[in-house]
Design an enzyme around this catalytic site. Structure first.
Site, PDB file in Angstrom:
ATOM      1  N   GLY A   1      14.576  -8.089  27.243  1.00 11.69           N
ATOM      2  CA  GLY A   1      15.767  -8.631  26.906  1.00 11.69           C
ATOM      3  C   GLY A   1      16.397  -9.663  26.418  1.00 11.69           C
ATOM      4  N   ASN A   2      16.695 -10.753  27.708  1.00 10.75           N
ATOM      5  CA  ASN A   2      17.852 -11.372  28.227  1.00 10.75           C
ATOM      6  C   ASN A   2      17.013 -12.353  27.127  1.00 10.75           C
ATOM      7  OD1 ASN A   2      19.076 -10.072  30.889  1.00 10.75           O
ATOM      8  ND2 ASN A   2      20.249 -11.542  29.409  1.00 10.75           N
ATOM      9  N   SER A   3      16.262 -12.606  26.911  1.00  8.90           N
ATOM     10  CA  SER A   3      14.844 -13.879  25.985  1.00  8.90           C
ATOM     11  C   SER A   3      16.156 -13.993  25.210  1.00  8.90           C
ATOM     12  CB  SER A   3      13.687 -13.542  26.055  1.00  8.90           C
ATOM     13  OG  SER A   3      12.729 -14.051  27.321  1.00  8.90           O
TER      14      SER A   3
ATOM     15  N   LEU B   1       5.562 -43.334  23.577  1.00  8.39           N
ATOM     16  CA  LEU B   1       5.669 -44.205  24.179  1.00  8.39           C
ATOM     17  C   LEU B   1       4.612 -44.668  23.800  1.00  8.39           C
ATOM     18  CD1 LEU B   1       7.114 -45.667  25.581  1.00  8.39           C
ATOM     19  CD2 LEU B   1       6.763 -44.981  27.460  1.00  8.39           C
ATOM     20  N   GLY B   2       3.437 -43.983  24.445  1.00  5.25           N
ATOM     21  CA  GLY B   2       2.248 -44.410  24.336  1.00  5.25           C
ATOM     22  C   GLY B   2       1.295 -44.741  25.146  1.00  5.25           C
ATOM     23  N   VAL B   3       1.882 -43.548  26.250  1.00  8.58           N
ATOM     24  CA  VAL B   3       0.967 -43.849  27.781  1.00  8.58           C
ATOM     25  C   VAL B   3       1.049 -42.682  28.501  1.00  8.58           C
ATOM     26  CG1 VAL B   3       2.368 -45.749  27.627  1.00  8.58           C
ATOM     27  CG2 VAL B   3       3.496 -43.860  28.577  1.00  8.58           C
TER      28      VAL B   3
ATOM     29  N   HIS C   1       9.135 -16.687  21.827  1.00 13.42           N
ATOM     30  CA  HIS C   1       8.069 -16.198  21.668  1.00 13.42           C
ATOM     31  C   HIS C   1       9.418 -14.625  20.966  1.00 13.42           C
ATOM     32  CE1 HIS C   1      10.636 -15.677  26.024  1.00 13.42           C
ATOM     33  NE2 HIS C   1      10.110 -14.182  24.902  1.00 13.42           N
TER      34      HIS C   1
ATOM     35  N   ASP D   1       9.955 -23.110  23.426  1.00 14.07           N
ATOM     36  CA  ASP D   1      10.104 -22.054  23.673  1.00 14.07           C
ATOM     37  C   ASP D   1      11.622 -21.413  23.255  1.00 14.07           C
ATOM     38  OD1 ASP D   1       9.507 -19.001  23.226  1.00 14.07           O
ATOM     39  OD2 ASP D   1      10.265 -18.778  25.344  1.00 14.07           O
TER      40      ASP D   1
END
Length: 480
Positions: free
Chosen positions: A218-220, A277-279, A116, A146
């Site tokens: 700003g920490n992101s 996994l297909g579930v 982001h 993210d």
């Protein structure tokens, strides 16, 4: 000289002839010496840890296209909120850039940060701890977790961070965050791990580390590190309330092991390839779980098994309850998609499951789920010159909205019809041509009908917008 309380107690016991505890006084003295050497808050433990990681932390300023920033309104908030919300916003005071941090992970110039931060950026500027500044390019991004990988080109020597093991992190463990809160690069704050595996309803792979280390806008993108200076997470979001878009002691970081599982794909393909996994899964009914001896919420019940998928080929069936995958306990049903996603396609993994009250084991070959970046949910329309999207929790946080559903303008083309009509990024769209709209389908239907009109007078749209708690009209004439 400072004497450990344990050593003092042992010495006193010897002097008064007290009965020796199990292991004898020597054992007490040994434990006392061990306690005296343990790192405690206030000594040089974090000083040395910060020294190790600081050269790997960078300041990022992602310049946004004109008119996409939210300005002072976006930075300081749009008024009181009834409930706390997640804050992903990193706009600077001019609303013209996203400000954040990143961590160097290789000598070749690769930097891990939040998606982001660099999303929609026209230019990404990276400043090293030495003050040198570079332009970065995006190597890959993963919106679902993210995370983004960017790269700078430099002939200088870079010091990559050491990536730790987030699975081994314990609640109560000391950690520290490094980033650029409010644009103050390389700021350090200290706290503990408050919780693990937090689900913030932001995506299917949510499993955040929670910390009370001070984290602010700003920490992101910056690292959350342990007392050895190893990166255990990438700081991503904080809880906010009302106008106080600042640290409230509840911050969240993407676990570094989750990032490790997609780094190679981001570097070489530009998008992650996750295990499949297909579930489809759901919660185990309380009575069923109790009958087979599971704790509350434990396990994942298979609600559907895709014919011909990896699970079907391995022999799993609808109604099976998976309790362990690849040696990891399925603590809740949400745990299974996360651990499957981190498995590498093509590998064989052991699965433990219950069928009819009997515990069984089988091996399944993991399938592939390429998370290629899809088409944007809405492009800047040529006719209107603006991007319209349905409100999501992330967009509500980014633009400081109280509304949890509806439509929002996320970008406005410089000099385009929407900008000339007074529309701004962050405006909620309430009506179009006197008709209420809440979905993209409704919006597009009215716009297409208006575009189909032939006369110049009818080649326009009257928008009812909500901005900062006030409603206003904007007349947008279509480009011809």
């Amino acid at each position: 000289m400072r004497i450990s309380p344990l050593i003092r107690a042992a010495a006193a016991a010897t002097l008064i002839g007290a009965v020796a505890p199990p292991g004898g006084h020597a054992a007490v003295l040994e434990r006392g010496r061990a306690a005296a050497t343990r790192p405690v808050f206030g000594d040089r433990t974090f000083v040395e840890a910060v020294k190790r990681i600081r050269p790997a932390v960078v300041h990022i300023r992602a310049k946004l296209p004109k008119s996409t920033g939210s300005g002072l309104m976006g930075f300081f908030g749009r008024g009181p909120k009834r409930e706390p919300s997640l804050d992903f916003g990193e706009s600077d005071l001019r609303g013209s850039a996203q400000v954040g941090a990143g961590v160097i992970i290789s000598k070749e110039g690769y930097i891990l940060t939040n998606q982001h931060i660099i999303k929609d950026a026209a230019e990404i500027l990276v400043k090293l701890h030495t003050g040198e500044e570079f332009t970065a390019r995006v190597s890959g991004a993963d919106e679902k977790s993210d995370l983004a990988l960017i790269r700078i080109e430099t002939k200088g020597k870079l010091t990559p961070a050491v990536l730790g093991d987030s699975d081994a992190v314990e609640i109560g463990e000391w950690v520290f965050a490094v980033g650029s809160p409010f644009g103050l690069a390389h700021s350090v704050s200290v706290g503990i791990i408050s919780a693990k595996g937090r689900d913030l309803n932001q995506g299917p792979y949510d499993s955040y580390l929670q910390t009370d280390a001070s984290i602010n806008p700003g920490n992101s993108g910056g690292p959350l590190a342990n007392s050895r200076g190893e990166v255990i997470g990438i700081n991503t979001a904080i809880f906010t309330r009302g106008r106080r878009h600042k640290s409230q002691g509840v911050g969240f970081a993407v676990p570094i092991n989750q990032a490790k599982s997609v780094l190679d794909d981001l570097r070489h393909k530009g998008y992650p390839i996750r295990g499949r996994l297909g579930v489809s899964v759901g919660e185990v009914p309380a009575k069923e779980g109790k009958k087979i001896g599971l704790t509350r919420y434990q396990g994942a019940r298979l609600a559907h098994v895709v014919r011909g998928g990896p699970a079907d080929k391995a022999g799993l069936r609808r109604g099976d309850v998976i309790v362990e995958f690849g040696g990891k306990t399925v603590v809740t049903w949400q745990t299974l998609p996360r651990v499957v996603a981190r498995a590498r396609p093509g590998e064989e993994t052991e699965v433990k499951y219950y069928r009819g009250g009997e515990l069984k084991t089988l091996r399944v070959r993991i399938g592939r789920r390429p998370d290629r970046p899809g088409k944007p949910r809405s492009q800047i329309r040529n006719a209107l010159g603006m991007r319209v999207e349905e409100i999501t929790p992330r967009l509500a946080s980014r633009f400081r909205l109280e509304a949890k559903r509806g439509l929002i303008v996320t970008a406005v083309k410089a000099g385009g019809p929407a900008e000339r009509g007074g529309v701004r990024a962050g405006d909620e769209i309430i009506e179009v041509n006197h008709t209420a709209v809440s979905t993209r389908a409704e919006f597009d239907k009215i716009i297409r009908r208006a575009e189909g009109k032939s006369s110049e007078a009818e080649g326009s749209a009257l928008l009812l917008l909500r901005r900062g708690g006030s409603d206003l009209f904007a007349a947008v004439r279509f480009s011809r």
